[in-house]
Enzyme design. Structure first.
Site, PDB file in Angstrom:
ATOM      1  N   ASN A  86       0.838  -1.190   0.000  1.00 17.80           N
ATOM      2  CA  ASN A  86       0.000   0.000   0.000  1.00 17.80           C
ATOM      3  C   ASN A  86       0.880   1.250   0.000  1.00 17.80           C
ATOM      4  O   ASN A  86       1.882   1.298   0.710  1.00 17.80           O
ATOM      5  CB  ASN A  86      -0.910   0.011   1.245  1.00 17.80           C
ATOM      6  N   GLN A  93      -2.255   2.546   3.599  1.00 18.98           N
ATOM      7  CA  GLN A  93      -0.966   2.454   4.301  1.00 18.98           C
ATOM      8  C   GLN A  93      -1.083   3.108   5.676  1.00 18.98           C
ATOM      9  O   GLN A  93      -1.517   4.255   5.799  1.00 18.98           O
ATOM     10  CB  GLN A  93       0.154   3.141   3.493  1.00 18.98           C
ATOM     11  N   SER A  94      -0.724   2.343   6.706  1.00 20.12           N
ATOM     12  CA  SER A  94      -0.790   2.867   8.070  1.00 20.12           C
ATOM     13  C   SER A  94       0.581   2.895   8.739  1.00 20.12           C
ATOM     14  O   SER A  94       0.774   3.612   9.717  1.00 20.12           O
ATOM     15  CB  SER A  94      -1.756   2.030   8.920  1.00 20.12           C
ATOM     16  N   HIS A  99       6.625  -2.100   3.118  1.00 18.99           N
ATOM     17  CA  HIS A  99       6.399  -3.511   3.447  1.00 18.99           C
ATOM     18  C   HIS A  99       5.541  -4.154   2.373  1.00 18.99           C
ATOM     19  O   HIS A  99       4.630  -3.528   1.834  1.00 18.99           O
ATOM     20  CB  HIS A  99       5.745  -3.675   4.825  1.00 18.99           C
TER      21      HIS A  99
HETATM   22  P1  AMP Z   1      -0.371  -1.061   6.004  1.00 14.15           P
HETATM   23  O1  AMP Z   1      -1.755  -0.714   6.527  1.00 14.15           O
HETATM   24  O2  AMP Z   1      -0.334  -1.502   4.576  1.00 14.15           O
HETATM   25  O3  AMP Z   1       0.589   0.057   6.310  1.00 14.15           O
HETATM   26  O4  AMP Z   1       0.081  -2.331   6.818  1.00 14.15           O
HETATM   27  C1  AMP Z   1       0.567  -2.260   8.119  1.00 14.15           C
HETATM   28  C2  AMP Z   1       0.339  -3.598   8.751  1.00 14.15           C
HETATM   29  O5  AMP Z   1       1.146  -3.674   9.904  1.00 14.15           O
HETATM   30  C3  AMP Z   1      -1.099  -3.856   9.203  1.00 14.15           C
HETATM   31  O6  AMP Z   1      -1.610  -5.002   8.515  1.00 14.15           O
HETATM   32  C4  AMP Z   1      -0.976  -4.085  10.701  1.00 14.15           C
HETATM   33  O7  AMP Z   1      -1.841  -5.090  11.179  1.00 14.15           O
HETATM   34  C5  AMP Z   1       0.483  -4.481  10.837  1.00 14.15           C
HETATM   35  N1  AMP Z   1       1.094  -4.225  12.133  1.00 14.15           N
HETATM   36  C6  AMP Z   1       1.007  -3.090  12.878  1.00 14.15           C
HETATM   37  N2  AMP Z   1       1.729  -3.211  14.006  1.00 14.15           N
HETATM   38  C7  AMP Z   1       2.319  -4.440  13.954  1.00 14.15           C
HETATM   39  C8  AMP Z   1       3.207  -5.156  14.817  1.00 14.15           C
HETATM   40  N3  AMP Z   1       3.642  -4.627  15.975  1.00 14.15           N
HETATM   41  N4  AMP Z   1       3.587  -6.396  14.464  1.00 14.15           N
HETATM   42  C9  AMP Z   1       3.137  -6.950  13.312  1.00 14.15           C
HETATM   43  N5  AMP Z   1       2.319  -6.318  12.436  1.00 14.15           N
HETATM   44  C10 AMP Z   1       1.912  -5.082  12.755  1.00 14.15           C
END
Ligand code: AMP
Length: 113
Positions: A86, A93-94, A99
């Site tokens: 994303n 993207q969060s 990734h």
């Molecule tokens: P995105 O929303 O594409 O930026 O994906 C970020 C991802 O990171 C989400 O699917 C979250 O569930 C995951 N995430 C956030 N914090 C952690 C963490 N501490 N360990 C593993 N995954 C995480």
């Protein structure tokens, strides 16, 4: 980046369920899985998103992330899967450290929401 969650996971400062490590990349299970297999593949180097990866410096890194994701699919025993990255908030993207999501183990619909 000192305040980046995924940099902290890559350094081992924050625990994660790590499934693969190389000198340049780390893969770990997503904390809120959206599929039976949901793994994140990240570069150790902080890059905000695939859009911010410089072509001259990062092409090899991007290829190695994709290779890691396909190797992990084999490791997970999934033959049908989705690899997603994303870019930006509107795309979902969060975490602003590049990734790849490797998602598999269930049927998926298209287009994604
Ligand atoms: P995105 O929303 O594409 O930026 O994906 C970020 C991802 O990171 C989400 O699917 C979250 O569930 C995951 N995430 C956030 N914090 C952690 C963490 N501490 N360990 C593993 N995954 C995480």
């Amino acid at each position: 980046m000192s305040d980046c969650l995924f940099c902290s996971i890559a350094k081992g400062d924050i625990p994660a369920d790590i499934v693969m490590e190389t000198p340049d990349a780390v893969a770990f299970r997503d904390i809120a899985p959206e599929a039976p297999t949901h793994i994140l593949v990240i570069p150790r180097e902080h890059v905000e998103s695939v859009a911010r990866a410089g072509a001259d410096r990062n092409d090899a890194m991007l290829g190695s992330l994709m290779r890691a994701a396909t190797d992990l699919a084999v490791q997970e025993g999934i033959e049908s899967y989705r690899i997603v990255t994303n870019v930006g908030e509107d795309a979902g993207q969060s975490v602003f450290h590049l990734h790849l999501h490797l998602l598999g183990g269930r049927a998926m619909s298209w287009p994604p929401g």
